[in-house]
Design a protein around this motif. Structure first.
Motif, PDB file in Angstrom:
ATOM      1  N   ALA A  27      36.652  16.713 -23.346  1.00  0.00           N
ATOM      2  CA  ALA A  27      37.411  15.490 -23.062  1.00  0.00           C
ATOM      3  C   ALA A  27      36.638  14.587 -22.105  1.00  0.00           C
ATOM      4  CB  ALA A  27      38.784  15.835 -22.494  1.00  0.00           C
ATOM      5  N   THR A  28      36.023  15.174 -21.096  1.00  0.00           N
ATOM      6  CA  THR A  28      35.246  14.387 -20.134  1.00  0.00           C
ATOM      7  C   THR A  28      34.056  13.726 -20.818  1.00  0.00           C
ATOM      8  OG1 THR A  28      35.913  15.860 -18.340  1.00  0.00           O
ATOM      9  CG2 THR A  28      33.997  14.455 -17.940  1.00  0.00           C
ATOM     10  N   LEU A  29      33.377  14.466 -21.663  1.00  0.00           N
ATOM     11  CA  LEU A  29      32.231  13.899 -22.371  1.00  0.00           C
ATOM     12  C   LEU A  29      32.637  12.744 -23.281  1.00  0.00           C
ATOM     13  CD1 LEU A  29      30.366  17.201 -23.284  1.00  0.00           C
ATOM     14  CD2 LEU A  29      29.524  15.391 -21.749  1.00  0.00           C
ATOM     15  N   ARG A  30      33.800  12.862 -23.911  1.00  0.00           N
ATOM     16  CA  ARG A  30      34.241  11.828 -24.854  1.00  0.00           C
ATOM     17  C   ARG A  30      34.938  10.641 -24.192  1.00  0.00           C
ATOM     18  NH1 ARG A  30      36.876  14.675 -30.163  1.00  0.00           N
ATOM     19  NH2 ARG A  30      35.465  16.451 -30.300  1.00  0.00           N
ATOM     20  N   THR A  31      35.768  10.923 -23.189  1.00  0.00           N
ATOM     21  CA  THR A  31      36.630   9.862 -22.651  1.00  0.00           C
ATOM     22  C   THR A  31      36.342   9.497 -21.197  1.00  0.00           C
ATOM     23  OG1 THR A  31      38.362  11.341 -21.822  1.00  0.00           O
ATOM     24  CG2 THR A  31      38.506  10.666 -24.151  1.00  0.00           C
ATOM     25  N   ARG A  96      43.841  15.289 -30.175  1.00  0.00           N
ATOM     26  CA  ARG A  96      42.749  15.421 -31.143  1.00  0.00           C
ATOM     27  C   ARG A  96      41.629  16.290 -30.561  1.00  0.00           C
ATOM     28  NH1 ARG A  96      42.794  10.742 -32.751  1.00  0.00           N
ATOM     29  NH2 ARG A  96      41.527   9.761 -31.138  1.00  0.00           N
ATOM     30  N   ILE A  97      41.246  16.022 -29.320  1.00  0.00           N
ATOM     31  CA  ILE A  97      40.180  16.798 -28.681  1.00  0.00           C
ATOM     32  C   ILE A  97      40.591  18.260 -28.548  1.00  0.00           C
ATOM     33  CG2 ILE A  97      38.923  17.151 -26.515  1.00  0.00           C
ATOM     34  CD1 ILE A  97      39.010  14.025 -26.212  1.00  0.00           C
ATOM     35  N   LEU A 146      32.978  22.981  -9.866  1.00  0.00           N
ATOM     36  CA  LEU A 146      32.184  22.227 -10.824  1.00  0.00           C
ATOM     37  C   LEU A 146      32.670  20.786 -10.794  1.00  0.00           C
ATOM     38  CD1 LEU A 146      32.047  25.259 -11.802  1.00  0.00           C
ATOM     39  CD2 LEU A 146      31.495  24.304 -14.027  1.00  0.00           C
ATOM     40  N   ASN A 147      31.746  19.852 -10.811  1.00  0.00           N
ATOM     41  CA  ASN A 147      32.080  18.435 -10.755  1.00  0.00           C
ATOM     42  C   ASN A 147      31.885  17.825 -12.141  1.00  0.00           C
ATOM     43  OD1 ASN A 147      32.359  15.720 -10.302  1.00  0.00           O
ATOM     44  ND2 ASN A 147      30.811  15.590  -8.705  1.00  0.00           N
ATOM     45  N   PHE A 148      32.988  17.566 -12.827  1.00  0.00           N
ATOM     46  CA  PHE A 148      32.915  17.027 -14.184  1.00  0.00           C
ATOM     47  C   PHE A 148      32.211  15.679 -14.241  1.00  0.00           C
ATOM     48  CE2 PHE A 148      36.130  20.211 -15.116  1.00  0.00           C
ATOM     49  CZ  PHE A 148      35.769  20.617 -16.395  1.00  0.00           C
ATOM     50  N   ALA A 149      32.175  14.952 -13.151  1.00  0.00           N
ATOM     51  CA  ALA A 149      31.479  13.661 -13.142  1.00  0.00           C
ATOM     52  C   ALA A 149      30.001  13.832 -13.451  1.00  0.00           C
ATOM     53  CB  ALA A 149      31.672  12.969 -11.799  1.00  0.00           C
ATOM     54  N   GLU A 150      29.448  14.997 -13.171  1.00  0.00           N
ATOM     55  CA  GLU A 150      28.040  15.258 -13.495  1.00  0.00           C
ATOM     56  C   GLU A 150      27.779  15.215 -14.997  1.00  0.00           C
ATOM     57  OE1 GLU A 150      26.195  18.626 -11.553  1.00  0.00           O
ATOM     58  OE2 GLU A 150      27.614  18.432  -9.896  1.00  0.00           O
ATOM     59  N   LEU A 151      28.800  15.527 -15.782  1.00  0.00           N
ATOM     60  CA  LEU A 151      28.644  15.502 -17.241  1.00  0.00           C
ATOM     61  C   LEU A 151      28.399  14.089 -17.759  1.00  0.00           C
ATOM     62  CD1 LEU A 151      31.600  17.855 -18.241  1.00  0.00           C
ATOM     63  CD2 LEU A 151      29.151  18.397 -18.406  1.00  0.00           C
ATOM     64  N   ILE A 152      28.877  13.114 -17.019  1.00  0.00           N
ATOM     65  CA  ILE A 152      28.819  11.724 -17.483  1.00  0.00           C
ATOM     66  C   ILE A 152      28.039  10.844 -16.503  1.00  0.00           C
ATOM     67  CG2 ILE A 152      30.875  11.792 -18.944  1.00  0.00           C
ATOM     68  CD1 ILE A 152      32.505  10.850 -16.501  1.00  0.00           C
ATOM     69  N   TYR A 162      36.510   8.013 -14.663  1.00  0.00           N
ATOM     70  CA  TYR A 162      36.715   9.307 -14.010  1.00  0.00           C
ATOM     71  C   TYR A 162      37.187   9.125 -12.572  1.00  0.00           C
ATOM     72  CZ  TYR A 162      35.788  13.967 -12.162  1.00  0.00           C
ATOM     73  OH  TYR A 162      35.921  15.190 -11.562  1.00  0.00           O
ATOM     74  N   TYR A 163      36.418   8.383 -11.786  1.00  0.00           N
ATOM     75  CA  TYR A 163      36.737   8.246 -10.363  1.00  0.00           C
ATOM     76  C   TYR A 163      38.003   7.418 -10.121  1.00  0.00           C
ATOM     77  CZ  TYR A 163      32.583  10.756  -9.002  1.00  0.00           C
ATOM     78  OH  TYR A 163      31.645  11.742  -8.820  1.00  0.00           O
TER      79      TYR A 163
END
Length: 175
Positions: A27-31, A96-97, A146-152, A162-163
């Motif tokens: 979800a983080t990667l997509r949205t 959907r995700i 884990l910081n999901f912001a790193e993914l994007i 995100y923020y």
């Protein structure tokens, strides 16, 4: 959790942890935002949301209105829904995700899912390396999130989403 436990039977506790993480990562990667906003720490066997992990223990299930954790012998617990799944709190994109992740990974073994979350270049691996975490028989957990912001990190728009969302969640929690 209700959606996952309704579709993946039997659903073991560890597999639930892995599927929730993969859903949030995708979800983080997509949205630009995870669906659950659970806090995942770097543990030996991958990212773990402690709220979910400890819910298997008597008196600690923060999600008892949604799922139960039935002891299945040894260290195994089977997750079962206690209500029917309702999509009312989820966007079409979130659903959907989640459904795509369940379709793709729901039949995989827990061991396979551990391999996916530990893959070279994964957020878990980067976090463990950056924090210099060394796991052993006596040290299988950490309090490093884990910081999901790193993914994007290379997508300015998604990082802003995100923020901004995180700030709104924290603001609502403080009211």
């Amino acid at each position: 959790m209700v959606l996952i436990s309704s579709r993946c039977k039997p659903l073991y506790h560890t597999k639930l942890l892995k599927l929730l993480y993969v859903i949030d990562e995708e979800a983080t990667l997509r949205t630009g935002t995870p669906i659950t906003w659970l806090n995942y720490n770097a543990w030996q066997y991958g990212p773990v949301a402690e709220d979910i992990y400890y819910s298997k223990n008597a008196g600690h299930n923060k999600f008892s209105q949604y799922v139960i954790f039935n002891h299945a012998g040894g260290n195994k617990y089977i997750v079962k829904p206690v209500v029917e799944f309702s999509d009312a709190e989820f966007s079409d994109t979130d659903l959907r995700i989640a459904n795509e992740v369940i379709e793709k990974y729901g039949r995989k073994s827990t061991r396979d899912l551990v391999g996916i979350t530990h893959a070279e270049g994964s957020l878990w691996q980067k976090t463990v390396q950056r924090a210099n975490i060394h796991f052993s028989e006596s040290n299988r957990t950490s309090d490093v999130s884990l910081n999901f912001a790193e993914l994007i990190e290379n997508d300015g728009f998604k990082k802003t989403v995100y923020y901004t969302t995180l700030e709104n969640i924290e603001l609502q929690a403080s009211l």
